[in-house]
Design an enzyme around this catalytic site. Structure first.
Site, PDB file in Angstrom:
ATOM      1  N   SER A  61       0.795  -1.242   0.000  1.00 25.01           N
ATOM      2  CA  SER A  61       0.000   0.000   0.000  1.00 25.01           C
ATOM      3  C   SER A  61       0.823   1.285   0.000  1.00 25.01           C
ATOM      4  O   SER A  61       0.269   2.350  -0.244  1.00 25.01           O
ATOM      5  CB  SER A  61      -0.923   0.025   1.215  1.00 25.01           C
ATOM      6  OG  SER A  61      -2.104  -0.649   0.901  1.00 25.01           O
ATOM      7  N   TYR A 189      -2.519  -2.229 -10.800  1.00 24.59           N
ATOM      8  CA  TYR A 189      -2.498  -2.084  -9.342  1.00 24.59           C
ATOM      9  C   TYR A 189      -1.661  -3.186  -8.680  1.00 24.59           C
ATOM     10  O   TYR A 189      -0.842  -2.919  -7.800  1.00 24.59           O
ATOM     11  CB  TYR A 189      -3.941  -2.096  -8.813  1.00 24.59           C
ATOM     12  CG  TYR A 189      -4.023  -2.135  -7.309  1.00 24.59           C
ATOM     13  CD1 TYR A 189      -3.761  -0.996  -6.548  1.00 24.59           C
ATOM     14  CD2 TYR A 189      -4.345  -3.313  -6.635  1.00 24.59           C
ATOM     15  CE1 TYR A 189      -3.812  -1.032  -5.159  1.00 24.59           C
ATOM     16  CE2 TYR A 189      -4.409  -3.354  -5.245  1.00 24.59           C
ATOM     17  CZ  TYR A 189      -4.136  -2.221  -4.513  1.00 24.59           C
ATOM     18  OH  TYR A 189      -4.182  -2.258  -3.146  1.00 24.59           O
ATOM     19  N   TYR A 241      -4.638   3.869   7.438  1.00 25.09           N
ATOM     20  CA  TYR A 241      -5.999   3.304   7.380  1.00 25.09           C
ATOM     21  C   TYR A 241      -6.825   3.738   8.586  1.00 25.09           C
ATOM     22  O   TYR A 241      -6.766   4.886   8.997  1.00 25.09           O
ATOM     23  CB  TYR A 241      -5.980   1.762   7.300  1.00 25.09           C
ATOM     24  CG  TYR A 241      -4.915   1.193   6.429  1.00 25.09           C
ATOM     25  CD1 TYR A 241      -4.944   1.421   5.056  1.00 25.09           C
ATOM     26  CD2 TYR A 241      -3.887   0.439   6.953  1.00 25.09           C
ATOM     27  CE1 TYR A 241      -3.961   0.889   4.243  1.00 25.09           C
ATOM     28  CE2 TYR A 241      -2.906  -0.097   6.139  1.00 25.09           C
ATOM     29  CZ  TYR A 241      -2.953   0.141   4.797  1.00 25.09           C
ATOM     30  OH  TYR A 241      -1.992  -0.377   4.007  1.00 25.09           O
TER      31      TYR A 241
HETATM   32  N1  GLN Z   1      -1.577  -5.379  -2.344  1.00 26.04           N
HETATM   33  C1  GLN Z   1      -2.291  -5.236  -1.124  1.00 26.04           C
HETATM   34  C2  GLN Z   1      -3.788  -5.398  -1.337  1.00 26.04           C
HETATM   35  O1  GLN Z   1      -4.314  -4.833  -2.237  1.00 26.04           O
HETATM   36  C3  GLN Z   1      -2.004  -3.907  -0.514  1.00 26.04           C
HETATM   37  C4  GLN Z   1      -2.778  -3.675   0.765  1.00 26.04           C
HETATM   38  C5  GLN Z   1      -1.971  -3.065   1.871  1.00 26.04           C
HETATM   39  O2  GLN Z   1      -0.755  -2.984   1.842  1.00 26.04           O
HETATM   40  N2  GLN Z   1      -2.665  -2.694   2.909  1.00 26.04           N
HETATM   41  O3  GLN Z   1      -4.446  -6.060  -0.615  1.00 26.04           O
END
Ligand code: GLN
Length: 305
Positions: A61, A189, A241
């Site tokens: 993320s 993504y 988050y």
């Molecule tokens: N690639 C991960 C996902 O989409 C990234 C999420 C994260 O690092 N919180 O679930």
């Protein structure tokens, strides 16, 4: 600085026990929970790294900050803001429990999966491979490291299992937020999340964000100053988050975490910080990493509040 960082690693090591490495992306389950590294970069102290600070891991993320920057640079603030809002959701990064028939652009932000996936559509490029290449090039430029590349195994692993992200992408399509081919957008993504960096790379990127897009060592302006303000503000309110409010109190600087266990922290006008420790708390943030930032912030009075 080295001594302070070494002490922090020692003091925070036990916090690794409070977390678990991510397993929902099978390849990430192979991470060694005992790895722990920190790198800081500032004008007066230069670069300081301790522990596993040269070990590479995937951005996950953390790349959302780069996706946001790429979209801002390519399409400008108005278009970005129109597609993805800026308010904290108070929900986990991969939540899709939006209220009945009511998903609107303003309900998502660039630091949750839905928002970052939507922003991939705003990156310039004829194809999604080209859009991804522009993201990778920007990451390399910000980190000053042309060797940054994709971790193919993590990419393939998430592509094969990322059905929650698939569901989110189709939901964005169903609500008319995006109109593109869902698998193409997702591929960009997933690739972005699998870009491999070290704590040094993260500290360098954070250092540029901390200095409003300028590399203070070379004097080069790498991107528009006002985009740094936008990104740092969103990192402050949404970067950790549904743990962002707590983090604002205990650490008090813009930051972005990833399920790989990395954290990139931006200390405006002062410092860039990169941390790696893959054992995560229930919100998906690195346990020892957050504790390390708490101590560093307290010792060096880093909080912007
Ligand atoms: N690639 C991960 C996902 O989409 C990234 C999420 C994260 O690092 N919180 O679930």
């Amino acid at each position: 600085m080295d001594k302070l960082l070494k002490n922090i690693i020692r003091e925070c090591y036990p916090y690794i026990q409070n977390g678990k490495v991510a397993t929902y992306i099978p390849e990430l389950a192979k991470a060694n929970p005992n790895e722990f590294g920190i790198c800081t970069i500032s004008i007066d102290q230069g670069t300081n790294g301790v522990g596993d600070y040269e070990k590479s891991f995937t951005m996950q993320s953390i790349v959302k900050a780069i996706i946001l920057l790429r979209a801002l640079e390519d399409k400008g603030e108005a278009e970005v803001r129109n597609l993805v809002g800026v308010e904290a959701t108070g929900k986990p990064f991969d939540a899709f429990n939006y209220s009945d028939q009511d998903l609107k652009s303003e309900h998502i932000n660039p630091m949750i999966n839905a928002g970052a996936i939507a922003l991939c559509t705003l990156i310039d490029g004829e194809t999604y491979r080209e859009k991804f290449q522009r993201l990778l090039d920007l990451t390399r430029k910000l980190a000053g490291n042309s060797n940054i590349n994709l971790d193919e195994d993590v990419y393939m692993s998430e592509k094969a299992t990322g059905n929650k992200n698939r569901a989110l992408t189709y939901m964005l399509k169903a609500y008319g937020i995006i109109n593109e081919d869902a698998e193409e957008v997702l591929d960009c993504y997933f690739r972005a999340c699998s870009i491999k960096v070290t704590c040094v790379d993260l500290a360098r990127i954070a250092f540029i964000l901390a200095n409003k897009g300028e590399n203070p060592i070379t004097g080069e302006q790498l991107f528009d100053k006002k985009h740094a303000t936008y990104i740092n503000a969103v990192l402050m309110t949404c970067g950790m988050y549904d743990g962002s409010g707590e983090f604002a109190i205990t650490v008090g600087v813009p930051a972005k975490s990833g399920v790989c266990g990395g954290i990139m922290a931006v200390v405006p006008n002062r410092m860039g910080i990169g941390i790696y420790s893959p054992a995560l708390d229930s919100k998906g943030n690195s346990c020892a990493g957050i504790k390390a930032l708490e101590i560093l912030s307290r010792e060096l009075e880093l909080s912007i509040f």
